[in-house]
Design an enzyme around this catalytic site. Sequence first.
Site, PDB file in Angstrom:
ATOM      1  N   ARG A  14       0.841  -1.204   0.000  1.00 38.47           N
ATOM      2  CA  ARG A  14       0.000   0.000   0.000  1.00 38.47           C
ATOM      3  C   ARG A  14       0.872   1.248   0.000  1.00 38.47           C
ATOM      4  O   ARG A  14       1.043   1.908  -1.015  1.00 38.47           O
ATOM      5  CB  ARG A  14      -0.969  -0.016   1.196  1.00 38.47           C
ATOM      6  CG  ARG A  14      -2.150   0.956   1.029  1.00 38.47           C
ATOM      7  CD  ARG A  14      -1.833   2.414   1.341  1.00 38.47           C
ATOM      8  NE  ARG A  14      -1.414   2.621   2.708  1.00 38.47           N
ATOM      9  CZ  ARG A  14      -0.998   3.800   3.176  1.00 38.47           C
ATOM     10  NH1 ARG A  14      -0.904   4.851   2.360  1.00 38.47           N
ATOM     11  NH2 ARG A  14      -0.609   3.933   4.436  1.00 38.47           N
ATOM     12  N   GLU A 144      -3.548  10.990  10.378  1.00 37.99           N
ATOM     13  CA  GLU A 144      -2.651  11.572   9.382  1.00 37.99           C
ATOM     14  C   GLU A 144      -2.061  12.890   9.873  1.00 37.99           C
ATOM     15  O   GLU A 144      -2.749  13.724  10.450  1.00 37.99           O
ATOM     16  CB  GLU A 144      -3.411  11.796   8.064  1.00 37.99           C
ATOM     17  CG  GLU A 144      -2.510  12.255   6.931  1.00 37.99           C
ATOM     18  CD  GLU A 144      -3.268  12.517   5.646  1.00 37.99           C
ATOM     19  OE1 GLU A 144      -2.617  12.570   4.588  1.00 37.99           O
ATOM     20  OE2 GLU A 144      -4.508  12.672   5.699  1.00 37.99           O
ATOM     21  N   THR A 177       3.837  11.525   9.003  1.00 38.41           N
ATOM     22  CA  THR A 177       3.467  11.537   7.586  1.00 38.41           C
ATOM     23  C   THR A 177       4.519  12.179   6.697  1.00 38.41           C
ATOM     24  O   THR A 177       4.777  11.712   5.584  1.00 38.41           O
ATOM     25  CB  THR A 177       2.116  12.257   7.415  1.00 38.41           C
ATOM     26  OG1 THR A 177       1.150  11.612   8.255  1.00 38.41           O
ATOM     27  CG2 THR A 177       1.643  12.234   5.977  1.00 38.41           C
ATOM     28  N   HIS A 205       4.313   4.799  12.735  1.00 39.75           N
ATOM     29  CA  HIS A 205       4.495   4.724  11.282  1.00 39.75           C
ATOM     30  C   HIS A 205       5.502   5.799  10.881  1.00 39.75           C
ATOM     31  O   HIS A 205       5.167   6.979  10.830  1.00 39.75           O
ATOM     32  CB  HIS A 205       3.130   4.963  10.611  1.00 39.75           C
ATOM     33  CG  HIS A 205       3.139   4.949   9.115  1.00 39.75           C
ATOM     34  ND1 HIS A 205       2.521   3.962   8.375  1.00 39.75           N
ATOM     35  CD2 HIS A 205       3.648   5.816   8.199  1.00 39.75           C
ATOM     36  CE1 HIS A 205       2.645   4.228   7.084  1.00 39.75           C
ATOM     37  NE2 HIS A 205       3.330   5.355   6.953  1.00 39.75           N
TER      38      HIS A 205
END
Length: 508
Positions: A14, A144, A177, A205
């Site tokens: 992804r 996000e 992000t 992340h």
Amino acid sequence: MAVKRIEIMDTTLRDGEQTSSVSFSASEKLTIAKLLLEELKVDRIEIASARVSEGELQAVKDVTEWASENNYLNAVEVLTFVDKGVSIKWMLEAGAKVQNLLTKGSLNHLTHQLKKTPNQHFKEIKENIDFANVNDIVTNIYLEDWSNGMRNSKAYVFEFLEFLSTQPVKRIMLPDTLGVLTPQESFDFVKEIKDKYPSLHFDFHAHNDYDLGVSNVMEAIKAGADGLHLTINGMGERAGNAPMASTIAVINDFMPDIKIGVNETFLYTISKLVETFSGVMIPSNKPVVGANVFTQTAGIHADGDNKKNLYFSDLLPERFGRKRKYALGKASGKANIQKNLQELGLQLNDEDLKKVTQRIIELGDKKQVVSKEDLPYIISDVLDRTYEEKVKVNSYVLTHSKGLKPSTTVSISIEDETFEEHAQGDGQFDAFINAIRSVFKKKKAAIILPDLVDYAVRIPPGSRSDALCETIITWKNPEREFKTRGLDCDQTVSAIKATEKMLNIIVS
């Protein structure tokens, strides 16, 4: 020491597919998905974004069908959007059961991109979660731009987290992000959140825009992160994501209180497969999976490895299904060459080893890459000198032009007398031989050159177009038949070197 088990989620299919110019086919996605779960043994995989295309829908269907048959369906995740249920319907058609819902983790994104208030955003998120629950879909939440949210609108982030703590959400995912966090910030921000919500599951992340991805991951784990998002070869948008191989090695070697399920022996294999499918080449110096990272170049390093493995670390190549190599070139010492000879089962005495070492250094000065497979040819070339060197090819010019016969101009010395001759032929080497014949005809003590009866060329198995080339020429005169060898990266030049040996043999 309490050991904590953390989840590893791979998002190569992804987020990694957002690498510029990369698009995996449905069959490639299925192949990678199978290997990630069955062989690499990551805990989860994120394989697509909802609503992208018909091809993406089919790819997800293929993966979920296989996952369902093999008890992996709950480990397959899809990125979704706050879109009044459109993404959920797409997931239902695709057969997926876990959504990673993309929401706004900074007030800046919420205000300027969505132009909504926090309450409006939270209301729509709740409607999405409720619709997912009705359809037996598990929800994870992406915040996000969370990193900038913590920097610039922390009150909003904690208001959001307080809302999520009341919702049936399995995981809350904290993305850097834009890859802007420092390691200290990664630790501080994750710790502040985990201290306030210790019972909630948080994934970290990381992106790699400042090349801090692995460092930030380490700090997030120390701060209490429950899961990590990684990609094979660090693929991803812009500078990519935190790379799987480096992160796994770091956790295994430096974080004894952390347990993961990843099979590190498969890291190199899947890295090479993803390299092939994506067309994005792995840099030769990329840690763990790069072509050169387990290659010793300096002779002193090879010598140290011979003396109790002085240049070894815990980062052993065998852990990743690889082998240590010893490069051959201008920095090579005898120890490097001996290591390669051992692998080939060859032995040389000290005098011959010295000659071979010098030849490899000469080739390295020409910036030629010398491989282990080249060694037998180099040895043959160097040790095949049982004659006194009376003939020397000083220089030559080889020409080959369309519509014109190939020609050669050569300068050659015979017993300290120098000759220069020009000739044409059916090819460059034929023209060279004709020029040499002219020289020997002019020499007073004329020597008749032997006939060329066989001409064979070979390169080491598996070599590339820049490999060393060995030319073996069989010569015949009235008295006998004999062979000479020449070695160079250019085929014609290697033939000229073989011919120079022949000339020395016949004038000796």
